[in-house]
Design a protein around this motif. Structure first.
Motif, PDB file in Angstrom:
ATOM      1  N   VAL A 161       4.128   8.214   9.708  1.00 15.62           N
ATOM      2  CA  VAL A 161       4.581   7.407   8.570  1.00 15.62           C
ATOM      3  C   VAL A 161       3.373   6.851   7.816  1.00 15.62           C
ATOM      4  O   VAL A 161       2.419   6.361   8.410  1.00 15.62           O
ATOM      5  N   TYR A 162       3.429   6.936   6.468  1.00 17.42           N
ATOM      6  CA  TYR A 162       2.407   6.409   5.565  1.00 17.42           C
ATOM      7  C   TYR A 162       2.679   4.913   5.404  1.00 17.42           C
ATOM      8  O   TYR A 162       3.695   4.534   4.850  1.00 17.42           O
ATOM      9  N   GLY A 163       1.780   4.070   5.904  1.00 18.17           N
ATOM     10  CA  GLY A 163       2.010   2.629   5.781  1.00 18.17           C
ATOM     11  C   GLY A 163       1.340   1.900   6.921  1.00 18.17           C
ATOM     12  O   GLY A 163       1.863   1.859   8.030  1.00 18.17           O
ATOM     13  N   LYS A 164       0.166   1.331   6.671  1.00 19.01           N
ATOM     14  CA  LYS A 164      -0.589   0.712   7.760  1.00 19.01           C
ATOM     15  C   LYS A 164      -0.309  -0.775   7.879  1.00 19.01           C
ATOM     16  O   LYS A 164      -0.753  -1.420   8.798  1.00 19.01           O
ATOM     17  N   GLU A 165       0.441  -1.321   6.937  1.00 19.46           N
ATOM     18  CA  GLU A 165       0.767  -2.740   6.975  1.00 19.46           C
ATOM     19  C   GLU A 165       2.277  -2.868   7.185  1.00 19.46           C
ATOM     20  O   GLU A 165       3.069  -2.186   6.532  1.00 19.46           O
TER      21      GLU A 165
ATOM     22  N   LEU B 241      -3.627   0.380  13.708  1.00 26.97           N
ATOM     23  CA  LEU B 241      -4.521   0.890  12.665  1.00 26.97           C
ATOM     24  C   LEU B 241      -5.625   1.720  13.317  1.00 26.97           C
ATOM     25  O   LEU B 241      -6.268   1.268  14.253  1.00 26.97           O
ATOM     26  N   LEU B 242      -5.840   2.923  12.815  1.00 24.87           N
ATOM     27  CA  LEU B 242      -6.850   3.811  13.419  1.00 24.87           C
ATOM     28  C   LEU B 242      -8.101   3.894  12.554  1.00 24.87           C
ATOM     29  O   LEU B 242      -8.022   3.768  11.325  1.00 24.87           O
ATOM     30  N   PRO B 243      -9.250   4.129  13.188  1.00 26.37           N
ATOM     31  CA  PRO B 243     -10.424   4.481  12.384  1.00 26.37           C
ATOM     32  C   PRO B 243     -10.132   5.788  11.643  1.00 26.37           C
ATOM     33  O   PRO B 243      -9.342   6.603  12.121  1.00 26.37           O
ATOM     34  N   GLN B 244     -10.797   5.969  10.489  1.00 26.84           N
ATOM     35  CA  GLN B 244     -10.482   7.141   9.664  1.00 26.84           C
ATOM     36  C   GLN B 244     -10.499   8.458  10.423  1.00 26.84           C
ATOM     37  O   GLN B 244      -9.608   9.281  10.270  1.00 26.84           O
ATOM     38  N   HIS B 245     -11.512   8.668  11.282  1.00 21.24           N
ATOM     39  CA  HIS B 245     -11.588   9.985  11.936  1.00 21.24           C
ATOM     40  C   HIS B 245     -10.471  10.184  12.952  1.00 21.24           C
ATOM     41  O   HIS B 245     -10.011  11.298  13.162  1.00 21.24           O
TER      42      HIS B 245
ATOM     43  N   LEU C 127      -3.485  12.824   0.274  1.00 22.61           N
ATOM     44  CA  LEU C 127      -4.391  13.973   0.094  1.00 22.61           C
ATOM     45  C   LEU C 127      -5.029  14.355   1.424  1.00 22.61           C
ATOM     46  O   LEU C 127      -5.221  15.538   1.724  1.00 22.61           O
ATOM     47  N   GLU C 128      -5.365  13.340   2.226  1.00 26.75           N
ATOM     48  CA  GLU C 128      -5.947  13.615   3.548  1.00 26.75           C
ATOM     49  C   GLU C 128      -4.932  14.335   4.425  1.00 26.75           C
ATOM     50  O   GLU C 128      -5.260  15.271   5.154  1.00 26.75           O
ATOM     51  N   ALA C 129      -3.680  13.904   4.346  1.00 30.62           N
ATOM     52  CA  ALA C 129      -2.637  14.534   5.155  1.00 30.62           C
ATOM     53  C   ALA C 129      -2.455  15.998   4.750  1.00 30.62           C
ATOM     54  O   ALA C 129      -2.411  16.893   5.609  1.00 30.62           O
TER      55      ALA C 129
ATOM     56  N   PRO D 218      -5.738  -2.894   1.936  1.00 32.29           N
ATOM     57  CA  PRO D 218      -6.058  -1.703   1.146  1.00 32.29           C
ATOM     58  C   PRO D 218      -7.457  -1.158   1.450  1.00 32.29           C
ATOM     59  O   PRO D 218      -8.425  -1.923   1.491  1.00 32.29           O
ATOM     60  N   LEU D 219      -7.546   0.124   1.679  1.00 31.55           N
ATOM     61  CA  LEU D 219      -8.841   0.749   1.947  1.00 31.55           C
ATOM     62  C   LEU D 219      -9.216   1.757   0.865  1.00 31.55           C
ATOM     63  O   LEU D 219     -10.348   2.217   0.796  1.00 31.55           O
ATOM     64  N   GLY D 220      -8.257   2.098   0.004  1.00 32.78           N
ATOM     65  CA  GLY D 220      -8.505   3.114  -1.021  1.00 32.78           C
ATOM     66  C   GLY D 220      -9.716   2.782  -1.879  1.00 32.78           C
ATOM     67  O   GLY D 220     -10.552   3.640  -2.162  1.00 32.78           O
ATOM     68  N   GLU D 221      -9.840   1.525  -2.302  1.00 38.23           N
ATOM     69  CA  GLU D 221     -10.965   1.115  -3.145  1.00 38.23           C
ATOM     70  C   GLU D 221     -12.299   1.320  -2.428  1.00 38.23           C
ATOM     71  O   GLU D 221     -13.279   1.766  -3.007  1.00 38.23           O
TER      72      GLU D 221
HETATM   73  N1  UDP Z   1      -6.610   4.798   6.957  1.00 38.49           N
HETATM   74  C1  UDP Z   1      -7.286   4.531   8.143  1.00 38.49           C
HETATM   75  N2  UDP Z   1      -6.570   4.250   9.268  1.00 38.49           N
HETATM   76  C2  UDP Z   1      -5.220   4.221   9.284  1.00 38.49           C
HETATM   77  C3  UDP Z   1      -4.527   4.489   8.080  1.00 38.49           C
HETATM   78  C4  UDP Z   1      -5.255   4.767   6.934  1.00 38.49           C
HETATM   79  O1  UDP Z   1      -8.504   4.582   8.162  1.00 38.49           O
HETATM   80  O2  UDP Z   1      -4.649   3.976  10.342  1.00 38.49           O
HETATM   81  C5  UDP Z   1      -7.384   5.137   5.746  1.00 38.49           C
HETATM   82  C6  UDP Z   1      -7.084   6.504   5.222  1.00 38.49           C
HETATM   83  O3  UDP Z   1      -7.911   7.450   5.853  1.00 38.49           O
HETATM   84  C7  UDP Z   1      -7.343   6.397   3.722  1.00 38.49           C
HETATM   85  C8  UDP Z   1      -7.451   4.908   3.481  1.00 38.49           C
HETATM   86  O4  UDP Z   1      -7.054   4.299   4.676  1.00 38.49           O
HETATM   87  O5  UDP Z   1      -8.540   7.020   3.354  1.00 38.49           O
HETATM   88  C9  UDP Z   1      -6.625   4.403   2.330  1.00 38.49           C
HETATM   89  O6  UDP Z   1      -5.336   4.808   2.517  1.00 38.49           O
HETATM   90  P1  UDP Z   1      -4.038   4.510   1.648  1.00 38.49           P
HETATM   91  O7  UDP Z   1      -3.587   5.791   1.045  1.00 38.49           O
HETATM   92  O8  UDP Z   1      -3.097   3.796   2.546  1.00 38.49           O
HETATM   93  O9  UDP Z   1      -4.443   3.614   0.409  1.00 38.49           O
HETATM   94  P2  UDP Z   1      -4.673   2.047   0.278  1.00 38.49           P
HETATM   95  O10 UDP Z   1      -3.354   1.432  -0.006  1.00 38.49           O
HETATM   96  O11 UDP Z   1      -5.284   1.579   1.526  1.00 38.49           O
HETATM   97  O12 UDP Z   1      -5.635   1.932  -0.861  1.00 38.49           O
END
Ligand code: UDP
Length: 574
Positions: free
Chosen positions: A237-241, A287-291, A316-318, A82-85
């Motif tokens: 697709v939304y889902g980095k894990e 997994l990509l860096p945010q930018h 929201l970013e999308a 999780p990165l949201g926090e």
């Molecule tokens: N994010 C990222 N690289 C990725 C996918 C997501 O840096 O390949 C970042 C994204 O920009 C967002 C953050 O991860 O600001 C949190 O995204 P998410 O909505 O998935 O919420 P989380 O479950 O991580 O709290």
């Protein structure tokens, strides 16, 4: 002292420290958005027209990143965790710094003790002197640590604390005795705070305050170029894990349907080989860096959620980068009663889709919420998305200026330490006592099946915030919460206004027939039963709750107006 806006973030970057992936992530984010924050600071500065702003002494203690709480997040930053926090804390720190406050940051118990002036090695030691801060922002982990190190003196100082709490805490769970007696006891709640001291990621629980975070803003040139370069058949697709992709297995069909029309991209973390959950036709970037994620979103037409994670920043970013967000509807809704993820969280809130904010506050054409089990509906949604042109969109409350404006208003106006300002119901007010104070004009809001009346024309509360002028009194349907009652009338429930409507005068003005009027401790009060002609007022102010509902009762609801794009603030709130 007067606070002055800051546009240079170098001091803040030094304060954040080094040595952990989570801190590096936050610093990269702070640097990347620095220009945007500076522009926003200048705009808000001009908008506030020299309004006096107190400079506050603020401690930010990020509990979940301390070793003492196990810090499970830092090692996962580069692994799809999780990165949201982290996004939110980076933005909170930046907002407080930019607003010009005197900021101290702690990410360990040792630093916390140092800042609070607790002698090292003394363990739980009541703070004897005054609290050296006006405000402390922390999370539930941090709150526990603060309690351990302040001991009994926490009680005296807790009005200064703000708890960052992603999914929200409802009043019934927050009141220790009530929660214990009535089955609302969880591992997290029961701190007996004012529920507005909890600050959420999205404005989903009006009993709490809405803190939020920011998303990247685009200028007109960028918007135009994005629109020209959109690839109509590209989906991300939304889902980095990898585990998030399991949700589509068994009902593989919707990803197959998507693949019929579009090229599917993913940003799923992997170590050496493709995770088995991700089908071979998906172009996985890792997994990509945010930018870099932003760049991918700029090209994509569709950002598609599989149902998890709930309520994150990425949609929201999308949408801000011109994508349409497609997400599953949840029927029945998910909540702490039926879903593992929410179990034990101090809320009964029902989540009707993966991202309720996107559904309710943004909606079409940017957001489409459909039943993924219905392949016809899903298929036609994909076709519609490929045909539809949308502009990049970011609600004002998620811009840097919007966040600064909101945090500024909270810091200057929310005060949970002062005794409640005087409130004089009309039938008690002495002649002439209304002189010079703000008064609310009569109002009538016509609503089908819902009583709504103008009220409070003689009520006075000069220092109330939000100001009393924003109050609209409504009555809910049986079984309806004040969250829903206010929302269906185009308002928002305002817990700060409960104390103005918790009296016989309000019942009388609404023409409610009461055989008896009791005063009790129950989180659905004030309310009345039509059948039994029983009316109840609230005896415990901590239990004033927008969220409560009961099939036998109609509730008295304090609603208020709100600014378009800034739901946390009423029209006269700034
Ligand atoms: N994010 C990222 N690289 C990725 C996918 C997501 O840096 O390949 C970042 C994204 O920009 C967002 C953050 O991860 O600001 C949190 O995204 P998410 O909505 O998935 O919420 P989380 O479950 O991580 O709290």
């Amino acid at each position: 002292r007067q606070a002055a806006f800051r546009t240079d973030l170098s001091v803040l970057l030094d304060q954040v420290g080094t040595g952990k992936e989570s801190l590096s992530f936050m610093k990269r984010r702070i640097r990347r958005l620095a220009q945007q924050w500076a522009t926003a600071a200048n705009r808000l500065d001009a908008k506030l027209e020299q309004q006096w702003r107190d400079q506050k002494k603020i401690l930010v203690h990020v509990g979940f990143l301390t070793e003492e709480s196990g810090d499970v997040f830092s090692p996962k930053v580069l692994k799809g965790g999780p990165l949201g926090e982290m996004v939110q804390w980076a933005d909170i720190l930046t907002a407080l710094h930019v607003l010009g406050h005197n900021l101290k940051i702690s990410m360990s118990v040792k630093e916390l003790q140092g800042f609070l002036g607790v002698p090292p090695g003394r363990g739980s030691c009541p703070l004897t002197g005054p609290l050296p801060f006006d405000l402390i922002y922390t999370d539930y982990h941090g709150l526990q640590q603060i309690k351990q190190h302040m001991g009994l003196s926490l009680k005296k100082h807790k009005c200064h604390i703000r708890v960052i709490d992603t999914f929200g805490t409802e009043p019934a769970y927050n009141h220790e005795e009530y929660a214990t007696l009535h089955g609302y006891r969880t591992n997290w709640g029961y701190w007996n705070l004012n529920a507005r001291q909890y600050m959420t990621m999205f404005p989903h629980t009006p009993d709490n305050s809405f803190m939020g975070f920011v998303s990247e803003e685009l200028n007109e040139t960028e918007k135009r170029s994005i629109q020209q370069n959109k690839v109509n058949n590209m989906a991300v697709v939304y889902g980095k894990e990898a585990s998030m992709w399991k949700l589509q297995q068994g009902k593989e069909s919707f990803l197959q349907i998507l693949h019929k029309y579009m090229e599917v991209h993913g940003t799923v973390y992997y170590e050496t080989q493709r995770p088995p959950e991700v089908p071979a036709f998906v172009k996985n970037h890792g997994l990509l860096p945010q930018h870099e994620l932003q760049q991918l979103l700029r090209k994509a037409k569709l950002f598609i959620g599989f149902g998890f994670p709930y309520e994150g920043p990425a949609p929201l970013e999308a949408i801000a980068n011109g994508c349409i967000f497609l997400q599953p509807k949840f029927n029945p809704p998910h909540s702490s009663l039926n879903h593992e993820f929410f179990r034990g969280k101090p809320t009964s809130r029902e989540v009707f889709s993966q991202h309720p904010y996107a559904e309710q506050y943004i909606g079409r054409p940017h957001v489409m919420t459909v039943d993924y089990n219905n392949s016809v509906e899903f298929d036609s949604a994909i076709k519609e998305i490929m045909r539809t042109k949308v502009e990049p969109y970011l609600p004002y409350e998620y811009t840097c200026e919007g966040m600064l404006e909101r945090v500024h208003a909270y810091i200057q106006h929310q005060d949970f330490c002062a005794p409640e300002p005087p409130f004089i119901p009309a039938n008690l007010s002495r002649k002439g006592s209304a002189g010079g104070s703000r008064m609310m004009g009569p109002l009538f809001v016509p609503l089908p099946n819902t009583t709504a009346l103008g009220w409070a024309s003689n009520v006075t509360a000069p220092s109330a915030w939000p100001p009393l002028s924003s109050l609209r009194l409504l009555v809910s349907q049986e079984g309806q919460s004040c969250v829903d009652a206010c929302q269906s009338a185009g308002f928002i429930c305002e817990p700060a206004h409960f104390r103005f409507i918790n009296n016989k005068e309000a019942l009388r003005r609404l023409d409610v027939q009461c055989e008896v009027v009791d005063s009790e401790i129950n989180h659905i009060l004030p309310a009345f039963s039509v059948v039994r002609q029983e009316c109840g007022l609230q005896r415990e102010p901590l239990l004033f709750s927008c969220a409560g509902h009961s099939p036998k009762y109609r509730r008295l609801c304090p609603c208020r107006d709100f600014r378009h794009g800034q739901v946390a603030l009423c029209r006269d709130c700034l």
